[in-house]
Design a protein around this motif. Structure first.
Motif, PDB file in Angstrom:
ATOM      1  N   VAL A   6       7.797 -29.022 -10.458  1.00  0.00           N
ATOM      2  CA  VAL A   6       8.790 -28.004 -10.832  1.00  0.00           C
ATOM      3  C   VAL A   6      10.196 -28.591 -10.697  1.00  0.00           C
ATOM      4  N   ILE A   7      10.394 -29.354  -9.612  1.00  0.00           N
ATOM      5  CA  ILE A   7      11.718 -29.968  -9.383  1.00  0.00           C
ATOM      6  C   ILE A   7      12.061 -30.912 -10.539  1.00  0.00           C
ATOM      7  N   ARG A   8      11.061 -31.690 -10.974  1.00  0.00           N
ATOM      8  CA  ARG A   8      11.323 -32.715 -12.008  1.00  0.00           C
ATOM      9  C   ARG A   8      11.914 -32.129 -13.287  1.00  0.00           C
ATOM     10  N   ILE A   9      11.582 -30.890 -13.592  1.00  0.00           N
ATOM     11  CA  ILE A   9      12.123 -30.312 -14.846  1.00  0.00           C
ATOM     12  C   ILE A   9      13.161 -29.214 -14.563  1.00  0.00           C
ATOM     13  N   CYS A  10      13.603 -29.092 -13.299  1.00  0.00           N
ATOM     14  CA  CYS A  10      14.506 -27.969 -12.937  1.00  0.00           C
ATOM     15  C   CYS A  10      13.917 -26.683 -13.503  1.00  0.00           C
ATOM     16  N   GLY A  11      12.675 -26.391 -13.101  1.00  0.00           N
ATOM     17  CA  GLY A  11      11.837 -25.400 -13.776  1.00  0.00           C
ATOM     18  C   GLY A  11      12.439 -24.027 -14.036  1.00  0.00           C
ATOM     19  N   THR A  12      12.923 -23.358 -12.998  1.00  0.00           N
ATOM     20  CA  THR A  12      13.361 -21.975 -13.242  1.00  0.00           C
ATOM     21  C   THR A  12      14.698 -21.926 -13.975  1.00  0.00           C
ATOM     22  N   HIS A  13      15.521 -22.942 -13.760  1.00  0.00           N
ATOM     23  CA  HIS A  13      16.765 -23.000 -14.537  1.00  0.00           C
ATOM     24  C   HIS A  13      16.422 -23.150 -16.017  1.00  0.00           C
ATOM     25  N   LEU A  14      15.420 -23.996 -16.278  1.00  0.00           N
ATOM     26  CA  LEU A  14      14.981 -24.178 -17.666  1.00  0.00           C
ATOM     27  C   LEU A  14      14.472 -22.854 -18.262  1.00  0.00           C
ATOM     28  N   GLU A  49       7.882 -14.405 -21.273  1.00  0.00           N
ATOM     29  CA  GLU A  49       6.582 -15.102 -21.330  1.00  0.00           C
ATOM     30  C   GLU A  49       6.690 -16.430 -22.091  1.00  0.00           C
ATOM     31  N   ASN A  50       7.359 -16.400 -23.231  1.00  0.00           N
ATOM     32  CA  ASN A  50       7.477 -17.640 -24.012  1.00  0.00           C
ATOM     33  C   ASN A  50       8.341 -18.687 -23.322  1.00  0.00           C
ATOM     34  N   ALA A  51       9.347 -18.224 -22.604  1.00  0.00           N
ATOM     35  CA  ALA A  51      10.191 -19.169 -21.858  1.00  0.00           C
ATOM     36  C   ALA A  51       9.358 -19.842 -20.759  1.00  0.00           C
ATOM     37  N   CYS A  52       8.539 -19.052 -20.057  1.00  0.00           N
ATOM     38  CA  CYS A  52       7.668 -19.627 -19.013  1.00  0.00           C
ATOM     39  C   CYS A  52       6.683 -20.608 -19.648  1.00  0.00           C
ATOM     40  N   LYS A  53       6.163 -20.239 -20.807  1.00  0.00           N
ATOM     41  CA  LYS A  53       5.197 -21.113 -21.487  1.00  0.00           C
ATOM     42  C   LYS A  53       5.836 -22.464 -21.839  1.00  0.00           C
ATOM     43  N   LYS A  54       7.030 -22.403 -22.408  1.00  0.00           N
ATOM     44  CA  LYS A  54       7.723 -23.648 -22.798  1.00  0.00           C
ATOM     45  C   LYS A  54       7.990 -24.538 -21.582  1.00  0.00           C
ATOM     46  N   ARG A  76       6.641 -28.274 -20.885  1.00  0.00           N
ATOM     47  CA  ARG A  76       7.518 -29.402 -20.542  1.00  0.00           C
ATOM     48  C   ARG A  76       6.921 -30.217 -19.401  1.00  0.00           C
ATOM     49  N   ILE A  77       6.389 -29.507 -18.409  1.00  0.00           N
ATOM     50  CA  ILE A  77       5.753 -30.220 -17.277  1.00  0.00           C
ATOM     51  C   ILE A  77       4.603 -31.077 -17.788  1.00  0.00           C
ATOM     52  N   ILE A  78       3.788 -30.484 -18.658  1.00  0.00           N
ATOM     53  CA  ILE A  78       2.621 -31.217 -19.166  1.00  0.00           C
ATOM     54  C   ILE A  78       3.070 -32.430 -19.989  1.00  0.00           C
ATOM     55  N   LYS A  79       4.150 -32.245 -20.730  1.00  0.00           N
ATOM     56  CA  LYS A  79       4.658 -33.355 -21.539  1.00  0.00           C
ATOM     57  C   LYS A  79       5.157 -34.494 -20.646  1.00  0.00           C
ATOM     58  N   VAL A  80       5.900 -34.125 -19.609  1.00  0.00           N
ATOM     59  CA  VAL A  80       6.463 -35.143 -18.714  1.00  0.00           C
ATOM     60  C   VAL A  80       5.356 -35.849 -17.931  1.00  0.00           C
ATOM     61  N   LYS A  81       4.373 -35.085 -17.500  1.00  0.00           N
ATOM     62  CA  LYS A  81       3.353 -35.618 -16.595  1.00  0.00           C
ATOM     63  C   LYS A  81       2.165 -36.224 -17.343  1.00  0.00           C
ATOM     64  N   TYR A 134       3.436 -17.593 -17.008  1.00  0.00           N
ATOM     65  CA  TYR A 134       2.576 -18.600 -17.642  1.00  0.00           C
ATOM     66  C   TYR A 134       2.265 -19.680 -16.627  1.00  0.00           C
ATOM     67  N   CYS A 135       1.115 -20.334 -16.779  1.00  0.00           N
ATOM     68  CA  CYS A 135       0.754 -21.374 -15.811  1.00  0.00           C
ATOM     69  C   CYS A 135       0.030 -22.516 -16.511  1.00  0.00           C
ATOM     70  N   ILE A 136      -0.217 -23.597 -15.758  1.00  0.00           N
ATOM     71  CA  ILE A 136      -0.893 -24.745 -16.363  1.00  0.00           C
ATOM     72  C   ILE A 136      -2.355 -24.413 -16.609  1.00  0.00           C
ATOM     73  N   GLN A 137      -3.006 -23.921 -15.570  1.00  0.00           N
ATOM     74  CA  GLN A 137      -4.434 -23.647 -15.736  1.00  0.00           C
ATOM     75  C   GLN A 137      -4.863 -22.327 -15.108  1.00  0.00           C
ATOM     76  N   LYS A 138      -6.014 -21.884 -15.506  1.00  0.00           N
ATOM     77  CA  LYS A 138      -6.543 -20.580 -15.081  1.00  0.00           C
ATOM     78  C   LYS A 138      -6.478 -20.432 -13.553  1.00  0.00           C
ATOM     79  N   GLY A 139      -6.179 -19.217 -13.110  1.00  0.00           N
ATOM     80  CA  GLY A 139      -6.236 -18.975 -11.674  1.00  0.00           C
ATOM     81  C   GLY A 139      -4.952 -18.435 -11.076  1.00  0.00           C
ATOM     82  N   PHE A 140      -3.887 -18.379 -11.873  1.00  0.00           N
ATOM     83  CA  PHE A 140      -2.619 -17.854 -11.354  1.00  0.00           C
ATOM     84  C   PHE A 140      -2.470 -16.392 -11.759  1.00  0.00           C
ATOM     85  N   ASN A 141      -1.992 -15.571 -10.848  1.00  0.00           N
ATOM     86  CA  ASN A 141      -1.705 -14.181 -11.211  1.00  0.00           C
ATOM     87  C   ASN A 141      -0.418 -13.697 -10.548  1.00  0.00           C
ATOM     88  N   PHE A 142       0.067 -12.571 -11.035  1.00  0.00           N
ATOM     89  CA  PHE A 142       1.313 -12.035 -10.482  1.00  0.00           C
ATOM     90  C   PHE A 142       1.292 -10.512 -10.493  1.00  0.00           C
TER      91      PHE A 142
END
Ligand code: SD4
Length: 338
Positions: free
Chosen positions: A254-262, A274-279, A283-288, A312-320
């Protein structure tokens, strides 16, 4: 909410609460609104909602909300949570208000409510972050009691288990009871949760945004390690013109992409929460890279000034947990990419 509309409805005897679903051109405008990460968010939202439903400030709501989680002995957050790899619980937290004020503590020990210390840093010092012994010293000077340095029974068991292998690698944060809330007690025993954080963002009846994030950090982390949670722009970001976002999962990524600022900047460009979280997840997946991203979890949640929310999350299992009325406090599963 527009003041004129509020006054008209108030004079008709309609409470601020019933306004939470009036229609705007953009669809249903939910305000006040609070959302928070993982199952524990249900209980946290209840405390936040008490503030919001009475017309209170989002800043008070997000502090009081996550204090519930910090107090829980059977939880992933606060002094009852997993220690670092030397067996010591160190806590990180940050808070941000509608004026862009923010405060943070990192690696603080023996303090029950790091979120409140973060708020004092924001309100009573010229600084944003205090860490380690200095943060603890400030907390004590401010009247916060020093708690005993002792692992909770759940954390002790889980630390002893960890010591058997002594394996230092990231874990994929998941909620096995996904969508089933409410937060159940002995989840360490059953292995039903392995996350360590609550992030919360809210908009109040006056349309002001605030956010909070508090954590014990990644379980069995190296001593001195800080994740994203106490870092403004990584674990939490609020811009009162646009929206607010918070993160959970593998903090380093999250730090690597300044996640929440992004996320907030993407909402500024017109994306829905939702779309902003997805993007940001993309970005994390692209960088990593896709293969390495399969080894980690990151989840973002966000709200915007219009009272829309998403996650939005990388993989199944996150909820809010989402709350916008007395009888509307429910879990949503995060959509995922991999
Ligand atoms: C950290 N982001 O310290 C936190 C951990 C977390 O669920 O969110 N766990 O990296």
């Amino acid at each position: 909410m527009e003041r004129r509309k509020f006054l008209t409805l108030s004079s008709l005897g309609i409470s601020a609460l019933s306004l939470s679903s009036f229609k705007s051109a953009k669809g249903t405008l939910r305000r006040p609104l609070v959302i928070s990460t993982w199952d524990a968010g249900i209980e946290a939202n209840k405390a936040a909602w008490k503030v919001l439903r009475g017309g209170g400030r989002a800043l008070d709501a997000v502090e009081q909300g996550v204090m519930v989680t910090e107090s829980s002995q059977n939880c992933c957050v606060g002094l009852g949570a997993n220690p670092d790899r030397d067996g010591i619980v160190t806590l990180d937290a940050c808070i941000m208000d509608e004026l862009g004020n923010c405060g943070s503590v990192g690696a603080i020990e023996r303090i029950k409510h790091p979120i409140s210390v973060a708020r004092r840093v924001m309100e009573k010092t010229p600084h944003v972050m205090l860490v380690g012994q200095g943060a603890q010293q400030f907390a004590v000077e401010e009247g916060f009691p020093l708690e005993e340095q002792k692992l909770s029974p759940d954390a002790k068991r889980s630390y002893e288990n960890w010591l058997k292998k002594n394996e230092y690698k990231p874990v994929i944060n998941i909620e096995k009871t996904q969508g089933h809330g409410p937060f159940a007690p002995n989840k360490l025993d059953t292995g039903e949760w392995n996350h360590d954080t609550i992030g919360m963002v809210a908009i109040d009846a006056n349309g002001n945004l605030s956010g909070s994030c508090t954590t014990s950090g990644a379980g069995f982390k190296m001593r001195g390690r800080l994740g994203d949670s106490p870092i403004i722009g990584a674990g939490l970001f609020v811009d009162n013109e646009i929206g607010a976002a918070t993160a959970t999962g593998q903090g380093e990524d999250v730090i690597r992409i300044c996640g929440t600022h992004l996320v907030v900047e993407l909402m500024r460009q017109g994306l829905s929460p939702e779309n902003a979280c997805k993007k940001a997840v993309e970005r994390i997946i692209k960088v990593k890279g896709t293969e390495k991203s399969k080894q980690i979890q990151v989840g973002f949640i966000a709200i915007n000034k219009q009272g829309e929310y998403g996650g939005y999350c990388i993989q199944k299992g996150f909820n809010f947990a989402v709350c916008y009325a007395d009888d509307k406090n429910f879990m949503e599963d995060g959509k995922y990419i991999l």
